[in-house]
Design a protein around this motif. Sequence first.
Motif: not given
Length: 358
Positions: A163-164, A197-200, A205-207, A258-259
Motif C-alpha cells: 500500500h506504499t 507482505c508475502g502474497s497478501c 483488494d479493499i481500496c 494483518p500487521w
Amino acid sequence: MVSNAFPLDLLSLSGQLRDWAAEEGFSDAAVARLDLSADREHLRDWLARQRHADMQWMAETASLRADPEALRPGTGSVICLRMDYGLDSAEAWPVLRDSRRAYVSRYALGRDYHKLMRKRLARLAERVGAAIAPHGYRVFADSAPVLEKALGRNAGLGWIGKHTLLLSREAGSGFFLGEIFTDLALPSTEAEATPHCGSCQACIDICPTQAIVAPYELDAGRCISYLTIEHRGSIPEPLRPAIGNRIFGCDDCQLVCPWNRYAQRATIPDFAPRHGLEGTELVDLFAWSEDEWEERTAGMALRRAGYSGWLRNIAVALGNAPGESGVIAALRARADHEDPVVREHVQWALGRHLATSE
C-alpha cells in the motif's frame, strides 16, 4: 560534514538514541543509510505515469526528495524516528459501516502532529549534539520533500508495504515519521528491514476506489486521502459513491492489514480524539458554521482541507447516507451555498436521494 570520531560505539549509539527518543515520546529511532538511488528511479517512473494527480509540487521537488544532501547541504546522516498515533481497527470499522456517521482518518482525530513532532525532534537533535559533538541539523515531520518512508526503511524501522506505507512488525503502520538531517557522520544503526507482505494483497483488494493500481504503486488521483484533503476542486463524480462516509482521509488499506493487529496506542495525550470526531453524525458536522469549524479544528490536521473542502466532503458522504428526512433537510439548507464546488456536491447528493425516492 562533521567527523565521525565520537565517543559512543555503534551499539551504545543505537541504545542511547532509543532511550533519548523515548523520553521525547518517540517509539523507535535509528540512523539511515543515505543511498536512495533505487527510490529515485521509482519516483521518476511514478511521476512519469502521472500518478501524482495535480500535486505539481511533487514533480518540482523530485530532485530534492531523493538526495538528502541536496535538501540540506552538508548532511552526513539522517536519524529517523517513529511516533505511534494509535490505529484501533476494532473502533474504526463500526464507524465506517455506519453511513450516518462521519469517518475521519485516525491520525487526524487529535492535535496536528507537525509542530508537536518538530519541537521534540529539535530537542532530541540538541541532545545528540551535546552527547556526541556540536552539529548542524534540520528537522522534518512531513514538512519538506523528504522520502521519509524510504529513509525509515533504510534505518531498519520497517519495510514499505504494497500500500506504499512503512510497515513495522512491532507497530503495523499506525505511526508518524520524523527525521533529523545532521552533518554528523553517524553509521547506520540497523540493516534494512526484511519485507513481510508475502502474497497478501488485502490492501489492494479493499481500496474503495482501486487507487492501489499495482503492488507498491498508488494512483493519487484515485486515492480518497488525496481527494478529501489535498484536492481543491470537484471530486470526480464516478468516485463519489466509493468515498462512502469518509470525510477526511481513508484508513481502509491500513485497517485490513494483518500487521496492524500490532498497532500501538498513542502515548502522546495530544493525539486523543477531540470533539467526538471519532464518530459524529454527518448532519451535525454539516451544520457547523465557519466560525464553529475554525474554533473546533484549531490545532488539528483537519484544517488542511479548508472549510469549503470540509463541506464538500460531507456533502458527498450525505449523498451516500440513507435518504432520511434529516439528511435531505441538511442538504437543502446548503443547496444555494456561495461556493460553487460545495453547491455542486450538495446538488449531486440531493439528486441521488431524490432520484431514489421517485
